[in-house]
Design a protein around this motif. Structure first.
Motif, short mmCIF file in Angstrom:
data_model
loop_
_atom_site.label_atom_id
_atom_site.label_comp_id
_atom_site.label_asym_id
_atom_site.label_seq_id
_atom_site.Cartn_x
_atom_site.Cartn_y
_atom_site.Cartn_z
N ARG A 13 86.75 -18.19 -54.37
CA ARG A 13 85.94 -17.33 -53.51
C ARG A 13 84.49 -17.77 -53.53
O ARG A 13 83.95 -18.24 -54.53
CB ARG A 13 86.03 -15.88 -54.00
N ASP A 40 82.14 -16.40 -56.11
CA ASP A 40 82.36 -16.97 -57.43
C ASP A 40 81.55 -18.25 -57.58
O ASP A 40 80.96 -18.51 -58.63
CB ASP A 40 83.84 -17.29 -57.64
N GLN A 66 82.44 -11.39 -61.28
CA GLN A 66 82.76 -10.08 -60.73
C GLN A 66 81.51 -9.43 -60.13
O GLN A 66 80.60 -9.04 -60.85
CB GLN A 66 83.37 -9.19 -61.82
N PRO A 121 88.15 -7.65 -61.03
CA PRO A 121 87.42 -6.90 -60.00
C PRO A 121 87.80 -5.43 -59.96
O PRO A 121 86.96 -4.59 -59.63
CB PRO A 121 87.79 -7.62 -58.70
N GLU A 160 95.68 -11.25 -52.77
CA GLU A 160 94.39 -10.69 -53.14
C GLU A 160 94.25 -9.24 -52.67
O GLU A 160 93.68 -8.40 -53.37
CB GLU A 160 93.25 -11.54 -52.57
N CYS A 175 93.97 -6.87 -56.02
CA CYS A 175 92.60 -6.37 -56.19
C CYS A 175 92.36 -5.06 -55.44
O CYS A 175 91.24 -4.54 -55.45
CB CYS A 175 91.59 -7.42 -55.72
N THR A 214 89.28 -4.61 -53.13
CA THR A 214 87.89 -4.60 -53.61
C THR A 214 87.15 -5.88 -53.27
O THR A 214 85.92 -5.92 -53.31
CB THR A 214 87.84 -4.38 -55.13
N ARG A 215 87.88 -6.94 -52.94
CA ARG A 215 87.24 -8.21 -52.58
C ARG A 215 87.39 -8.52 -51.10
O ARG A 215 87.16 -9.64 -50.67
CB ARG A 215 87.84 -9.35 -53.42
N THR A 216 87.78 -7.51 -50.32
CA THR A 216 88.08 -7.76 -48.91
C THR A 216 87.28 -6.88 -47.96
O THR A 216 86.68 -7.37 -47.00
CB THR A 216 89.59 -7.53 -48.64
#
Length: 361
Positions: A10, A13, A158, A198, A270, A274, A277-279
């Motif tokens: 990502r 990251d 994170q 995350p 993902e 997750c 939370t990362r989208t």
């Protein structure tokens, strides 16, 4: 998916690959000389010195725009009072009138009571009361060196632009390490999976470490049972279930994915591991989690169905995706408009009403 995984690729990251113990900065000209905020350069990225309303200093989640109040203040106040009454008599309310709780979660939990409501909804409060000293005992243990090493490597990845985690020596990364280490000791059969980080960090933004730990335990062991185990068999099974639901919700998208032989695991991993939370944009994530912690993993399925339908099902999109590469690129970067809180939550609500094949409680 334990230890290292695809999440390392990502972009946030990469930008956060080497955080110092303290934020080092140098001045950056601010176009608005009268502004109360200023910017600094941090690890090659320009970030604000003042966090936004969610605590972000930069990155894709950062926004200086105030939240548009679509619900009148008096309505928010009434909802807060209703939630406080429910929380004061939680067991009785859940046993007697779960549908009312579900309805109020779907409307959105008021921010002032959200952390406490989440703790009660997921059962974290009960787990904490049943084992009042366990978390404190777990964080004093050394833990499995294999998991401890992996956890330490992942801490700076994170939400690196959030005020809680921007400082490598700060309490945010310290609490995140303790929460993840404690879980790896508690559930030795799972240990540590990178996708847990995350989720744990997201919880820590809303509650103290001990409460975040018990919420994480509930999510990993009850809501997403088997998702974080090596081999991801449960996730693969749910991927096939999701694919079957796509056929019902959006047949043209289903045919396209089937024609290109795109396995669900390639685009939903993902999202599910997750819990978005990362989208999604931050306000949308909060609303999704209000429903997820009340209704369980079926909310994750419904959000995924909305993203699939409106990412690929829009007019002309499939023609622009002649190969697997273009299709997956669209799914990795859904249009911003379909991820906005009002649109996505309304579409999930439409699925709630119209999809009898996703069983309601």
């Amino acid at each position: 998916m334990t230890g290292r995984s695809r999440f390392e690729s990502r972009s946030d990251d990469v930008m956060a690959s080497s955080y110092p113990e303290q934020v080092t900065s140098q001045g950056v000209d601010n176009d608005d000389s009268g502004s109360e905020t200023s910017s600094i350069v941090h690890n090659g990225s320009v970030i604000s010195t003042v966090p936004d309303r969610h605590g972000f200093l930069g990155g894709t989640q950062y926004s200086t725009d105030p939240k548009q109040q679509t619900v009148p203040a008096i309505v928010v106040l009434r909802r807060e009072q209703k939630w406080l009454r429910m929380l004061a008599h939680w067991d009785r309310v859940m046993n007697a009138n779960y549908k009312k709780v579900r309805e109020r979660c779907r409307k959105g939990i008021p921010p002032s009571v959200r952390p406490r409501a989440w703790l009660f909804l997921c059962g974290g409060k009960l787990l904490l009361e049943q084992s009042k000293t366990l978390y404190k005992e777990l964080i004093l243990q050394e833990g499995d060196a294999r998991w401890v090493d992996d956890i330490r490597k992942d801490l700076h990845r994170q939400f690196p632009f959030h005020e809680m985690f921007v400082d490598q020596a700060g309490h945010g990364q310290r609490d995140l390490f303790q929460v993840l280490k404690a879980y790896s000791i508690l559930n030795e059969s799972v240990g540590y999976c990178q996708a847990q980080a995350p989720v744990a960090a997201f919880l820590l933004m809303h509650m103290p470490a001990e409460e975040a730990f018990w919420c994480l335990v509930s999510i990993c062991d009850k809501y997403l049972t088997g998702y974080y185990s090596q081999g991801m068999e449960t996730l693969q099974i749910d991927g096939e279930i999701l694919f079957g639901l796509v056929k019902k919700v959006s047949p043209n998208v289903y045919k396209h994915l089937k024609k290109q032989k795109i396995e669900p695991i390639l685009y939903m991993t993902e999202w599910f591991l997750c819990v978005f939370t990362r989208t999604l944009p931050w306000d949308t994530i909060l609303r999704v989690w209000d429903m997820f912690l009340c209704e369980g993993v079926k909310i994750v399925f419904k959000v995924a169905l909305v993203l699939l339908k409106f990412s690929l099902g829009r007019a002309g999109v499939l023609k622009k995706c002649p190969t697997m590469y273009e299709t997956l690129e669209v799914l990795r970067n859904p249009p911003q408009a379909i991820m906005e809180e009002e649109f996505l939550i309304n579409q999930v609500s439409t699925l709630q009403k119209n999809t009898a094949f996703i069983k309601e409680n």
